[in-house]
Design a protein around this motif. Structure first.
Motif, PDB file in Angstrom:
ATOM      1  N   MET A   1       0.866  -1.153   0.000  1.00  0.00           N
ATOM      2  CA  MET A   1       0.000   0.000   0.000  1.00  0.00           C
ATOM      3  C   MET A   1       0.911   1.212   0.000  1.00  0.00           C
ATOM      4  SD  MET A   1      -3.342   0.083   2.325  1.00  0.00           S
ATOM      5  CE  MET A   1      -2.466  -0.202   3.715  1.00  0.00           C
ATOM      6  N   GLU A   2       0.714   2.089  -0.916  1.00  0.00           N
ATOM      7  CA  GLU A   2       1.611   3.235  -0.974  1.00  0.00           C
ATOM      8  C   GLU A   2       1.095   4.334  -0.062  1.00  0.00           C
ATOM      9  OE1 GLU A   2       2.006   4.133  -5.080  1.00  0.00           O
ATOM     10  OE2 GLU A   2       3.721   2.784  -5.276  1.00  0.00           O
ATOM     11  N   VAL A   3       1.971   4.835   0.735  1.00  0.00           N
ATOM     12  CA  VAL A   3       1.627   5.926   1.639  1.00  0.00           C
ATOM     13  C   VAL A   3       2.627   7.033   1.425  1.00  0.00           C
ATOM     14  CG1 VAL A   3       1.306   6.617   4.024  1.00  0.00           C
ATOM     15  CG2 VAL A   3       0.769   4.300   3.341  1.00  0.00           C
ATOM     16  N   ALA A   4       2.130   8.181   1.121  1.00  0.00           N
ATOM     17  CA  ALA A   4       3.025   9.331   1.010  1.00  0.00           C
ATOM     18  C   ALA A   4       2.728  10.251   2.175  1.00  0.00           C
ATOM     19  CB  ALA A   4       2.810  10.044  -0.316  1.00  0.00           C
ATOM     20  N   MET A   5       3.699  10.424   3.007  1.00  0.00           N
ATOM     21  CA  MET A   5       3.511  11.323   4.139  1.00  0.00           C
ATOM     22  C   MET A   5       3.828  12.740   3.666  1.00  0.00           C
ATOM     23  SD  MET A   5       2.581   9.373   6.563  1.00  0.00           S
ATOM     24  CE  MET A   5       2.939   9.778   8.248  1.00  0.00           C
ATOM     25  N   PRO A   6       3.213  13.722   4.311  1.00  0.00           N
ATOM     26  CA  PRO A   6       3.488  15.094   3.871  1.00  0.00           C
ATOM     27  C   PRO A   6       4.937  15.473   4.145  1.00  0.00           C
ATOM     28  CG  PRO A   6       2.217  15.070   5.888  1.00  0.00           C
ATOM     29  CD  PRO A   6       2.277  13.667   5.420  1.00  0.00           C
TER      30      PRO A   6
ATOM     31  N   ALA B   1      -3.620  -1.469  17.256  1.00  0.00           N
ATOM     32  CA  ALA B   1      -2.675  -2.334  16.540  1.00  0.00           C
ATOM     33  C   ALA B   1      -2.410  -1.757  15.159  1.00  0.00           C
ATOM     34  CB  ALA B   1      -3.246  -3.742  16.413  1.00  0.00           C
ATOM     35  N   TYR B   2      -1.266  -2.117  14.644  1.00  0.00           N
ATOM     36  CA  TYR B   2      -0.865  -1.659  13.311  1.00  0.00           C
ATOM     37  C   TYR B   2      -1.868  -2.104  12.253  1.00  0.00           C
ATOM     38  CZ  TYR B   2       2.002  -1.722   9.066  1.00  0.00           C
ATOM     39  OH  TYR B   2       2.471  -1.576   7.800  1.00  0.00           O
ATOM     40  N   LYS B   3      -2.462  -3.277  12.526  1.00  0.00           N
ATOM     41  CA  LYS B   3      -3.475  -3.818  11.621  1.00  0.00           C
ATOM     42  C   LYS B   3      -4.621  -2.830  11.440  1.00  0.00           C
ATOM     43  CE  LYS B   3      -5.974  -7.014  13.318  1.00  0.00           C
ATOM     44  NZ  LYS B   3      -6.007  -8.193  14.179  1.00  0.00           N
ATOM     45  N   ASN B   4      -5.013  -2.179  12.541  1.00  0.00           N
ATOM     46  CA  ASN B   4      -6.102  -1.204  12.485  1.00  0.00           C
ATOM     47  C   ASN B   4      -5.752  -0.051  11.547  1.00  0.00           C
ATOM     48  OD1 ASN B   4      -6.542  -1.625  16.022  1.00  0.00           O
ATOM     49  ND2 ASN B   4      -7.443  -2.763  14.352  1.00  0.00           N
ATOM     50  N   MET B   5      -4.503   0.372  11.662  1.00  0.00           N
ATOM     51  CA  MET B   5      -4.055   1.486  10.843  1.00  0.00           C
ATOM     52  C   MET B   5      -4.125   1.102   9.366  1.00  0.00           C
ATOM     53  SD  MET B   5      -0.602   3.605  11.558  1.00  0.00           S
ATOM     54  CE  MET B   5       0.472   3.290  10.193  1.00  0.00           C
ATOM     55  N   VAL B   6      -3.646  -0.102   9.071  1.00  0.00           N
ATOM     56  CA  VAL B   6      -3.687  -0.565   7.684  1.00  0.00           C
ATOM     57  C   VAL B   6      -5.133  -0.703   7.218  1.00  0.00           C
ATOM     58  CG1 VAL B   6      -3.144  -2.507   6.182  1.00  0.00           C
ATOM     59  CG2 VAL B   6      -1.457  -1.678   7.793  1.00  0.00           C
TER      60      VAL B   6
ATOM     61  N   ILE C   1      -7.727   0.921   8.158  1.00  0.00           N
ATOM     62  CA  ILE C   1      -8.404   2.188   7.938  1.00  0.00           C
ATOM     63  C   ILE C   1      -7.847   2.879   6.697  1.00  0.00           C
ATOM     64  CG2 ILE C   1      -7.072   3.896   9.304  1.00  0.00           C
ATOM     65  CD1 ILE C   1     -10.802   3.295   9.644  1.00  0.00           C
ATOM     66  N   LEU C   2      -6.555   2.738   6.465  1.00  0.00           N
ATOM     67  CA  LEU C   2      -5.989   3.273   5.228  1.00  0.00           C
ATOM     68  C   LEU C   2      -6.594   2.547   4.030  1.00  0.00           C
ATOM     69  CD1 LEU C   2      -2.227   3.645   6.165  1.00  0.00           C
ATOM     70  CD2 LEU C   2      -3.884   5.456   5.872  1.00  0.00           C
ATOM     71  N   ASP C   3      -6.873   1.289   4.250  1.00  0.00           N
ATOM     72  CA  ASP C   3      -7.486   0.494   3.207  1.00  0.00           C
ATOM     73  C   ASP C   3      -8.912   0.964   2.925  1.00  0.00           C
ATOM     74  OD1 ASP C   3      -7.177  -1.508   1.387  1.00  0.00           O
ATOM     75  OD2 ASP C   3      -8.139  -3.006   2.663  1.00  0.00           O
ATOM     76  N   GLU C   4      -9.629   1.298   4.001  1.00  0.00           N
ATOM     77  CA  GLU C   4     -10.992   1.819   3.822  1.00  0.00           C
ATOM     78  C   GLU C   4     -10.977   3.096   2.988  1.00  0.00           C
ATOM     79  OE1 GLU C   4     -13.920   0.528   4.505  1.00  0.00           O
ATOM     80  OE2 GLU C   4     -12.936  -1.202   5.385  1.00  0.00           O
ATOM     81  N   MET C   5      -9.957   3.907   3.221  1.00  0.00           N
ATOM     82  CA  MET C   5      -9.815   5.137   2.430  1.00  0.00           C
ATOM     83  C   MET C   5      -9.695   4.782   0.948  1.00  0.00           C
ATOM     84  SD  MET C   5      -9.823   7.586   4.497  1.00  0.00           S
ATOM     85  CE  MET C   5     -10.360   7.103   6.102  1.00  0.00           C
TER      86      MET C   5
ATOM     87  N   ALA D   1      -5.352  12.197   6.452  1.00  0.00           N
ATOM     88  CA  ALA D   1      -4.048  12.433   7.067  1.00  0.00           C
ATOM     89  C   ALA D   1      -3.911  11.571   8.306  1.00  0.00           C
ATOM     90  CB  ALA D   1      -3.912  13.907   7.437  1.00  0.00           C
ATOM     91  N   LEU D   2      -2.711  11.093   8.500  1.00  0.00           N
ATOM     92  CA  LEU D   2      -2.416  10.353   9.725  1.00  0.00           C
ATOM     93  C   LEU D   2      -1.930  11.369  10.754  1.00  0.00           C
ATOM     94  CD1 LEU D   2      -0.455   7.153   8.714  1.00  0.00           C
ATOM     95  CD2 LEU D   2      -2.476   7.241  10.127  1.00  0.00           C
ATOM     96  N   VAL D   3      -2.629  11.463  11.833  1.00  0.00           N
ATOM     97  CA  VAL D   3      -2.308  12.482  12.827  1.00  0.00           C
ATOM     98  C   VAL D   3      -2.070  11.779  14.157  1.00  0.00           C
ATOM     99  CG1 VAL D   3      -3.054  14.692  13.773  1.00  0.00           C
ATOM    100  CG2 VAL D   3      -3.966  13.919  11.606  1.00  0.00           C
ATOM    101  N   ASP D   4      -1.199  12.353  14.954  1.00  0.00           N
ATOM    102  CA  ASP D   4      -0.993  11.815  16.296  1.00  0.00           C
ATOM    103  C   ASP D   4      -2.225  12.085  17.141  1.00  0.00           C
ATOM    104  OD1 ASP D   4       1.499  10.893  15.740  1.00  0.00           O
ATOM    105  OD2 ASP D   4       2.504  12.739  16.360  1.00  0.00           O
ATOM    106  N   ILE D   5      -2.527  11.143  17.983  1.00  0.00           N
ATOM    107  CA  ILE D   5      -3.684  11.334  18.859  1.00  0.00           C
ATOM    108  C   ILE D   5      -3.313  12.348  19.943  1.00  0.00           C
ATOM    109  CG2 ILE D   5      -3.195   9.491  20.518  1.00  0.00           C
ATOM    110  CD1 ILE D   5      -6.289   8.790  20.113  1.00  0.00           C
TER     111      ILE D   5
END
Lengths: 209, 172
Positions: free
Chosen positions: B53-58, B135-140, B142-146, B155-159
């Motif tokens: 999955m390609e992720v480009a961070m700002p 878990a990291y799985k959750n992050m993946v 949700i990025l997948d849902e996007m 955007a991935l933001v710190d909580i």
């Protein structure tokens, strides 16, 4: 009436075309297959619907397992020995030629601090599998991880490839987010902003309707 | 069992049928081997190539460079909590208003519906805030849902502390 004679032709059929085809395919697959490199750590990647494949070569793999250990790996044979000597030089660790040779097998994935790397490389491959690697230090105090990444990127740029390698992050499904985010943050600080998250393929559901 | 072709007919006439020995050999073992190798290579190739999955961070903003703030009406915040829990609220969390936190899940009926509902707003920005215990799985996921819902701006933001407080006080 003479008895109806059973056909005396043998039941064997001409398999030549089939064999031709089979061997053609065997050759094809043999030449195209690249065996998965030996992994130092078992990482159970989460699945996603992304269908983009990981590039064949020039990939830096960063594995994060569920015990928060960080593993580093490069697949480019051309830069491996330089990478080891350069990173070693930064931390004042030197390697013998046989250790550098051994590193070529290890480099696809390892998680040992540089100080302990000579000892690991001196072992033979069977013993090495038994060693529990502790992960590469990746924090602001002892940031060997970013050294590896940066040196590998610089070497990749200088090599025949001429471009920085792809950065692939291979996180375990149960890895914790802070470790993954820290790894990403460390690389972002060095202006590496494009990442590939390695996942398993799952079929894409139809959104909506 | 290298076979010999059966004599088609017993030597008619006195003609010398010198070379009637066939050159055929039994190819079965070879074919067996060929197919074994074929299967082996076919299976190893397909399984060794993982997807990514390609992720480009700002890019880090240069000092002194202001980033335009997001309007609260265009924002959707997703909080990834522990134990695979997923919370979301509309808008942003600021000192004055307390948004209503809702519980959702990673399934097809969960957050995907929410995202699709929000898609009517073309300026939607989704803020993804993974909690430290998620878990990291959750992050993946949700990025997948996007990816699935074709939400382009996220955007991935710190909580933040208030977000964590919000989860705690909501009791969901």
């Amino acid at each position: 009436m003479p008895k109806v004679k059973p056909h005396r032709t043998s039941p064997s059929l001409d398999m030549t075309p089939m064999v031709d085809l089979a061997f053609l395919l065997v050759t094809f697959f043999m030449l195209t297959t690249k065996f998965a490199p030996e992994e130092a750590v078992v990482v159970d990647t989460p699945s996603s619907t992304s269908e983009i494949r990981l590039p064949e070569s020039h990939v830096i793999t960063i594995a994060v397992d569920k015990d928060k250990r960080v593993f580093f790996g490069v697949d480019d044979d051309a830069i491996k020995s330089d990478l080891l000597t350069q990173v070693g030089a930064k931390y004042g660790v030197s390697f013998t030629p046989s250790q550098i040779q051994a590193f070529k097998g290890v480099a696809s994935s390892f998680g040992t601090p540089i100080e302990k790397l000579p000892a690991l490389l001196s072992l033979d491959s069977e013993q090495r599998k038994l060693v529990k690697q502790e992960g590469i230090p990746a924090d602001s105090v002892n940031n060997q991880f970013i050294e590896w990444v940066q040196t590998a990127q610089a070497l990749s740029r200088k090599s025949a490839y001429g471009k920085p390698s792809y950065v692939a992050i291979k996180g375990d499904g149960n890895a914790d987010v802070p470790t993954v985010k820290r790894v990403i943050k460390l690389m972002q600080d060095k202006n590496i902003n494009r990442f590939n998250l390695i996942t398993d393929l799952e079929t894409k559901p139809v959104a909506g309707n | 069992m290298a076979e010999i072709q059966q004599q088609a007919d017993s030597g008619k006439g006195g003609k010398k049928r010198a070379k009637k020995m066939s050159t055929k050999i039994d190819m079965t073992p070879m074919v067996d081997l060929a197919f074994l190798l074929l299967t082996f290579f076919m299976l190893t190739t397909t399984f060794s190539k993982p997807t990514v999955m390609e992720v480009a961070m700002p890019v880090k903003p240069k000092p002194g460079e202001e980033q335009p703030p997001i309007k609260a009406s265009n924002a959707l915040t997703l909080l990834l909590g522990e134990n695979n829990k997923l919370y979301y609220y509309d808008g942003l969390l600021d000192g004055t208003t307390k948004p209503e936190l809702k519980l959702s899940n990673y399934g097809a009926d969960g957050i995907r519906k929410v995202l699709l509902q929000h898609k009517s707003n073309p300026q939607l920005v989704v803020l993804i805030k993974p909690d430290d215990k998620s878990a990291y799985k959750n992050m993946v996921d949700i990025l997948d849902e996007m990816n699935i819902t074709e939400t382009k701006k996220y955007a991935l933001v710190d909580i933040s502390k208030p977000d964590q407080e919000l989860i705690k006080t909501s009791g969901l």
